[in-house]
Design a protein around this motif. Structure first.
Motif, PDB file in Angstrom:
ATOM      1  N   ARG A  50     -25.567  -4.827  -2.990  1.00  0.00           N
ATOM      2  CA  ARG A  50     -26.116  -3.565  -3.483  1.00  0.00           C
ATOM      3  C   ARG A  50     -27.599  -3.765  -3.775  1.00  0.00           C
ATOM      4  N   ARG A  51     -28.374  -2.766  -3.455  1.00  0.00           N
ATOM      5  CA  ARG A  51     -29.817  -2.851  -3.650  1.00  0.00           C
ATOM      6  C   ARG A  51     -30.189  -2.578  -5.103  1.00  0.00           C
ATOM      7  N   GLN A  52     -31.297  -3.205  -5.517  1.00  0.00           N
ATOM      8  CA  GLN A  52     -31.770  -3.098  -6.894  1.00  0.00           C
ATOM      9  C   GLN A  52     -33.230  -2.650  -6.896  1.00  0.00           C
ATOM     10  N   THR A  53     -33.592  -1.885  -7.898  1.00  0.00           N
ATOM     11  CA  THR A  53     -35.006  -1.574  -8.090  1.00  0.00           C
ATOM     12  C   THR A  53     -35.651  -2.734  -8.843  1.00  0.00           C
ATOM     13  N   ARG A  54     -36.954  -2.842  -8.757  1.00  0.00           N
ATOM     14  CA  ARG A  54     -37.642  -3.923  -9.472  1.00  0.00           C
ATOM     15  C   ARG A  54     -37.457  -3.781 -10.984  1.00  0.00           C
ATOM     16  N   LYS A  55     -37.352  -2.553 -11.452  1.00  0.00           N
ATOM     17  CA  LYS A  55     -37.119  -2.325 -12.876  1.00  0.00           C
ATOM     18  C   LYS A  55     -35.770  -2.903 -13.290  1.00  0.00           C
ATOM     19  N   GLN A  56     -34.743  -2.671 -12.474  1.00  0.00           N
ATOM     20  CA  GLN A  56     -33.415  -3.216 -12.766  1.00  0.00           C
ATOM     21  C   GLN A  56     -33.432  -4.746 -12.713  1.00  0.00           C
ATOM     22  N   GLN A  57     -34.137  -5.287 -11.737  1.00  0.00           N
ATOM     23  CA  GLN A  57     -34.204  -6.741 -11.591  1.00  0.00           C
ATOM     24  C   GLN A  57     -34.868  -7.399 -12.798  1.00  0.00           C
ATOM     25  N   ARG A  58     -35.975  -6.819 -13.243  1.00  0.00           N
ATOM     26  CA  ARG A  58     -36.691  -7.396 -14.386  1.00  0.00           C
ATOM     27  C   ARG A  58     -35.868  -7.291 -15.668  1.00  0.00           C
ATOM     28  N   ALA A  59     -35.191  -6.170 -15.832  1.00  0.00           N
ATOM     29  CA  ALA A  59     -34.364  -5.981 -17.031  1.00  0.00           C
ATOM     30  C   ALA A  59     -33.226  -7.001 -17.067  1.00  0.00           C
ATOM     31  N   ARG A  60     -32.636  -7.264 -15.918  1.00  0.00           N
ATOM     32  CA  ARG A  60     -31.531  -8.230 -15.865  1.00  0.00           C
ATOM     33  C   ARG A  60     -32.040  -9.641 -16.166  1.00  0.00           C
ATOM     34  N   PHE A  61     -33.207  -9.969 -15.668  1.00  0.00           N
ATOM     35  CA  PHE A  61     -33.769 -11.295 -15.945  1.00  0.00           C
ATOM     36  C   PHE A  61     -34.008 -11.476 -17.439  1.00  0.00           C
ATOM     37  N   ARG A  62     -34.510 -10.432 -18.096  1.00  0.00           N
ATOM     38  CA  ARG A  62     -34.736 -10.526 -19.542  1.00  0.00           C
ATOM     39  C   ARG A  62     -33.420 -10.760 -20.281  1.00  0.00           C
ATOM     40  N   LYS A  63     -32.366 -10.086 -19.838  1.00  0.00           N
ATOM     41  CA  LYS A  63     -31.058 -10.273 -20.477  1.00  0.00           C
ATOM     42  C   LYS A  63     -30.567 -11.715 -20.313  1.00  0.00           C
ATOM     43  N   ILE A  64     -30.707 -12.236 -19.100  1.00  0.00           N
ATOM     44  CA  ILE A  64     -30.266 -13.611 -18.830  1.00  0.00           C
ATOM     45  C   ILE A  64     -31.070 -14.603 -19.666  1.00  0.00           C
ATOM     46  N   ARG A  65     -32.365 -14.388 -19.732  1.00  0.00           N
ATOM     47  CA  ARG A  65     -33.228 -15.300 -20.493  1.00  0.00           C
ATOM     48  C   ARG A  65     -32.875 -15.284 -21.976  1.00  0.00           C
ATOM     49  N   HIS A  66     -32.680 -14.105 -22.521  1.00  0.00           N
ATOM     50  CA  HIS A  66     -32.329 -14.001 -23.938  1.00  0.00           C
ATOM     51  C   HIS A  66     -30.965 -14.630 -24.210  1.00  0.00           C
ATOM     52  N   PHE A 425     -39.695  -7.156   5.960  1.00  0.00           N
ATOM     53  CA  PHE A 425     -38.361  -7.734   5.814  1.00  0.00           C
ATOM     54  C   PHE A 425     -38.219  -8.428   4.462  1.00  0.00           C
ATOM     55  N   TYR A 426     -39.221  -9.182   4.074  1.00  0.00           N
ATOM     56  CA  TYR A 426     -39.165  -9.911   2.806  1.00  0.00           C
ATOM     57  C   TYR A 426     -38.993  -8.939   1.640  1.00  0.00           C
ATOM     58  N   ARG A 427     -39.688  -7.809   1.716  1.00  0.00           N
ATOM     59  CA  ARG A 427     -39.581  -6.799   0.667  1.00  0.00           C
ATOM     60  C   ARG A 427     -38.171  -6.201   0.639  1.00  0.00           C
ATOM     61  N   GLU A 428     -37.636  -5.895   1.820  1.00  0.00           N
ATOM     62  CA  GLU A 428     -36.294  -5.312   1.878  1.00  0.00           C
ATOM     63  C   GLU A 428     -35.239  -6.317   1.427  1.00  0.00           C
ATOM     64  N   LEU A 429     -35.395  -7.561   1.852  1.00  0.00           N
ATOM     65  CA  LEU A 429     -34.439  -8.601   1.465  1.00  0.00           C
ATOM     66  C   LEU A 429     -34.441  -8.802  -0.044  1.00  0.00           C
ATOM     67  N   SER A 430     -35.608  -8.758  -0.648  1.00  0.00           N
ATOM     68  CA  SER A 430     -35.711  -8.977  -2.092  1.00  0.00           C
ATOM     69  C   SER A 430     -34.971  -7.905  -2.888  1.00  0.00           C
ATOM     70  N   SER A 431     -34.805  -6.722  -2.302  1.00  0.00           N
ATOM     71  CA  SER A 431     -34.102  -5.647  -3.014  1.00  0.00           C
ATOM     72  C   SER A 431     -32.603  -5.919  -3.133  1.00  0.00           C
ATOM     73  N   LEU A 432     -32.084  -6.874  -2.356  1.00  0.00           N
ATOM     74  CA  LEU A 432     -30.667  -7.231  -2.434  1.00  0.00           C
ATOM     75  C   LEU A 432     -30.390  -8.232  -3.550  1.00  0.00           C
ATOM     76  N   SER A 433     -31.444  -8.765  -4.134  1.00  0.00           N
ATOM     77  CA  SER A 433     -31.290  -9.767  -5.187  1.00  0.00           C
ATOM     78  C   SER A 433     -31.130  -9.101  -6.549  1.00  0.00           C
ATOM     79  N   PRO A 434     -30.301  -9.676  -7.422  1.00  0.00           N
ATOM     80  CA  PRO A 434     -30.181  -9.124  -8.779  1.00  0.00           C
ATOM     81  C   PRO A 434     -31.433  -9.359  -9.622  1.00  0.00           C
ATOM     82  N   PHE A 435     -32.311 -10.264  -9.154  1.00  0.00           N
ATOM     83  CA  PHE A 435     -33.570 -10.551  -9.837  1.00  0.00           C
ATOM     84  C   PHE A 435     -34.714 -10.426  -8.831  1.00  0.00           C
TER      85      PHE A 435
END
Length: 459
Positions: A50-66, A425-435
Motif C-alpha cells: 500500500r502506498r504512503q504519503t510522506r506525512k504518513q511515513q514521517r509520523a510512523r517513524f516518530r512513533k517507532i522512535r519514541h 521510479f525511485y520516488r514511486e518506489l519510496s511511496s511503498l515504504s512505511p517510512f
C-alpha cells in the motif's frame, strides 16, 4: 504450471532423477513466473502493498522512535504488557498485518529470540574463532527455518541439523569465493564435498552421534591441492555430521542429502557468475538468471528437507518460488560489492548493460505481490490466531509476515541505491515504504533485528 498433487512426495531412487525433476519444478515456479511479470510497479494497492504519503511515513517513524526509546528503559513488571501491546500495534500498522492475538505474537518473538541466542551460543561453542559477522551471515536463514517450523506445527527448538546447515555456508563461501585458492583446489573440493553430501563417509555409522567437538584435521584424507585448506574443510564436514545426527542415511530420508547436494551444485555453478578480465569471459543474462533461480531455489529446498525429512511436490514448488525471491533480495543488497568484484547478478548485469535497476526491482516487487500456485508449506486449518473478524490461521499469519518482511528488505536495499534508479521510479518506489527512504536506509533491518533477538530486548 505443473498440476501437482499436494499428497505426492518428491522422492526418487537416484539423484539424477531427483535433479531432473527438481529443475523442472524450479523453472516452472521461478523463471517462468519472472519472465511473465510486468516491468513496472503494481498500480493498485493490495493487502501486500500500500502506498504512503510522506506525512504518513514521517509520523510512523516518530512513533517507532519514541517507542524504541521508551521500551529499552527499565520498566516495572506491570508495564511490560502495555509495552508489548504498543509494539504489536506498531508492527501491525507498519507491515499492514491482520489483527492478531497479542500472546501469539509475543510467543513468536520469544521463540525466535531464544533460538537465535541458542544458535549463536552453539556456533561459538563449536568454533570459538568464528566472528560475529560470520555468525550473522550463518543465521540469516535460521529465521526462515523457524517460520517453516511454525507452519509445520513443529516445536520451536534448535535441532542439530538447523545448526549444521546454517553454519555450512560461511565456511563453504569462504572457500569457494576465496581468490587465494586455485581453480584446481576448488574443483577438487567440489568433487569431494559432492560425495560427502550425497553418499557420506565410507566409515559412516548411523549409531554414532556427533558430540559437537571439532574433528581431528589429521584424520582427513585430502588431495595435495586441499592440504592448506584442511582446517576449513574439517569444519565443513563436521556440519554435515550435525545434520546426520537428525537424519539417518540409507532410508526414507535420502531427499535430505539430495537436497543438500543441489545447493552445493548451485553454489559451485555460481562461480560462472564471475566475469574475468584475463580471458574476457562474461556470463550472459540468460545464464545469470538460470544460475540465480537454481541456486536460490535450492537453498530453501534443502532447508525444507531438513525440517520435514520428506517433502511433497507442492512444498518443493513453494520453496523454489521463495528461494529465488530471497536470492534476488540478497543480490540487490550486494549490488555495490558485486560491482566491485565483477560478480554478475541480474542487477549488476543490468547496470553493465547500461540500464537502470528500475525494471528488475519492479519485477521483484511484482514477484512478491503475486500469489504463487502453491502458497503454503503446510496445511493448518485449526490454529486460529486472530480476532473473529479476520479468522486467520497460525500458518497464514506467519506466511504473510514472511512476505511482508521480504518486501521491506527489498525497499531497504533499494533506498541505498538511489544513483542506480531513475528519479521517477525511485520516488514511486519510496511511496511503498512505511517510512521515508531517508529513514529506512538508516534502519539496517536484519542486523538490528539480529541484535534485538540475541539480547532479548523488548521482552
Amino acid at each position: 504450471m505443473d498440476n501437482l498433487d499436494t499428497d505426492t512426495y518428491f522422492e526418487f531412487k537416484t539423484y539424477e532423477e531427483f535433479r531432473k525433476e527438481r529443475l523442472k519444478l524450479n523453472y516452472e515456479n521461478t523463471l517462468k513466473l519472472w519472465y511473465s511479470l510486468p516491468n513496472s510497479l503494481p498500480i493498485n494497492d493490495s493487502n501486500r502493498l500500500r502506498r504512503q504519503t510522506r506525512k504518513q511515513q514521517r509520523a510512523r517513524f516518530r512513533k517507532i522512535r519514541h517507542y524504541a526509546v521508551y521500551a529499552i528503559l527499565p520498566k516495572k513488571t506491570f508495564l511490560k504488557k502495555k509495552i508489548q501491546s504498543k509494539g504489536l500495534q506498531l508492527l501491525n500498522e507498519t507491515f499492514n498485518m491482520p489483527a492478531a492475538n497479542e500472546e501469539f505474537i509475543y510467543d513468536i518473538r520469544q521463540g525466535m529470540g531464544r533460538i537465535t541466542t541458542e544458535f549463536c551460543n552453539k556456533g561459538r561453542q563449536y568454533d570459538p574463532t568464528i566472528s560475529s559477522k560470520e555468525l550473522f551471515k550463518a543465521g540469516r536463514c535460521v529465521w526462515f527455518m523457524i517460520s517453516f517450523r511454525m507452519q509445520c506445527n513443529l516445536p520451536l527448538i534448535l535441532v542439530d541439523s538447523m545448526l549444521g546447515y546454517n553454519m555450512l555456508y560461511p565456511y563453504t563461501d569462504d572457500l569457494v569465493d576465496c581468490n587465494d585458492i586455485s581453480r584446481e583446489a576448488k574443483a577438487d573440493f567440489a568433487k569431494l564435498f559432492h560425495e560427502r553430501l550425497l553418499i557420506g563417509e565410507p566409515t559412516y555409522d548411523p549409531q554414532v552421534h556427533f558430540d559437537g567437538k571439532q574433528s581431528n584435521v589429521a584424520e582427513l584424507n585430502l588431495p595435495s591441492s586441499l592440504q592448506a585448506q584442511a582446517e576449513r574443510i574439517v569444519k565443513i564436514f563436521d556440519m554435515v555430521k550435525f545434520i546426520e545426527n537428525d537424519w539417518r542415511r540409507g532410508g526414507e530420508y535420502e531427499g535430505v542429502y539430495m537436497g543438500l547436494t543441489t545447493i552445493h551444485e548451485g553454489q559451485t555453478k555460481s562461480i560462472l557468475q564471475h566475469a574475468r578480465t584475463e580471458d574476457n569471459y562474461a556470463p550472459t543474462m540468460a545464464q545469470i538468471e538460470q544460475i540465480s533461480a537454481e541456486k536460490g531455489g535450492a537453498s530453501l529446498l534443502a532447508a525444507g528437507f531438513l525440517l520435514e525429512g520428506r517433502l511433497t511436490r507442492a512444498q518443493v514448488a513453494y520453496l523454489e518460488y521463495l528461494g529465488f525471491g530471497l536470492q534476488l533480495i540478497d543480490d540487490l543488497q550486494d549490488v555495490k560489492e558485486d560491482m566491485k568484484n565483477n560478480h554478475r547478478t541480474i542487477f549488476t548485469q543490468t547496470l553493465i548493460e547500461g540500464r537502470t535497476l528500475d525494471v528488475p526491482t519492479a519485477r521483484l516487487i511484482q514477484y512478491y505481490s503475486c500469489t504463487p500456485a502453491y502458497e503454503k508449506f503446510s496445511d493448518d486449518n485449526q490454529r486460529k490466531v486472530s480476532y473473529q473478524e479476520t479468522d486467520i490461521t497460525f500458518a497464514q499469519y506467519v506466511r504473510v509476515l514472511m512476505i511482508k518482511f521480504s518486501v521491506m528488505l527489498i525497499l531497504e536495499a533499494a533506498s541505498r541505491l538511489r544513483r542506480y534508479y531513475s528519479k521517477e521510479f525511485y520516488r514511486e518506489l519510496s511511496s511503498l515504504s512505511p517510512f521515508t527512504f531517508h529513514h529506512l536506509k538508516l534502519f539496517r533491518i536484519e542486523k538490528t533485528l539480529w541484535t534485538i533477538m540475541q539480547k532479548q530486548w523488548f521482552g
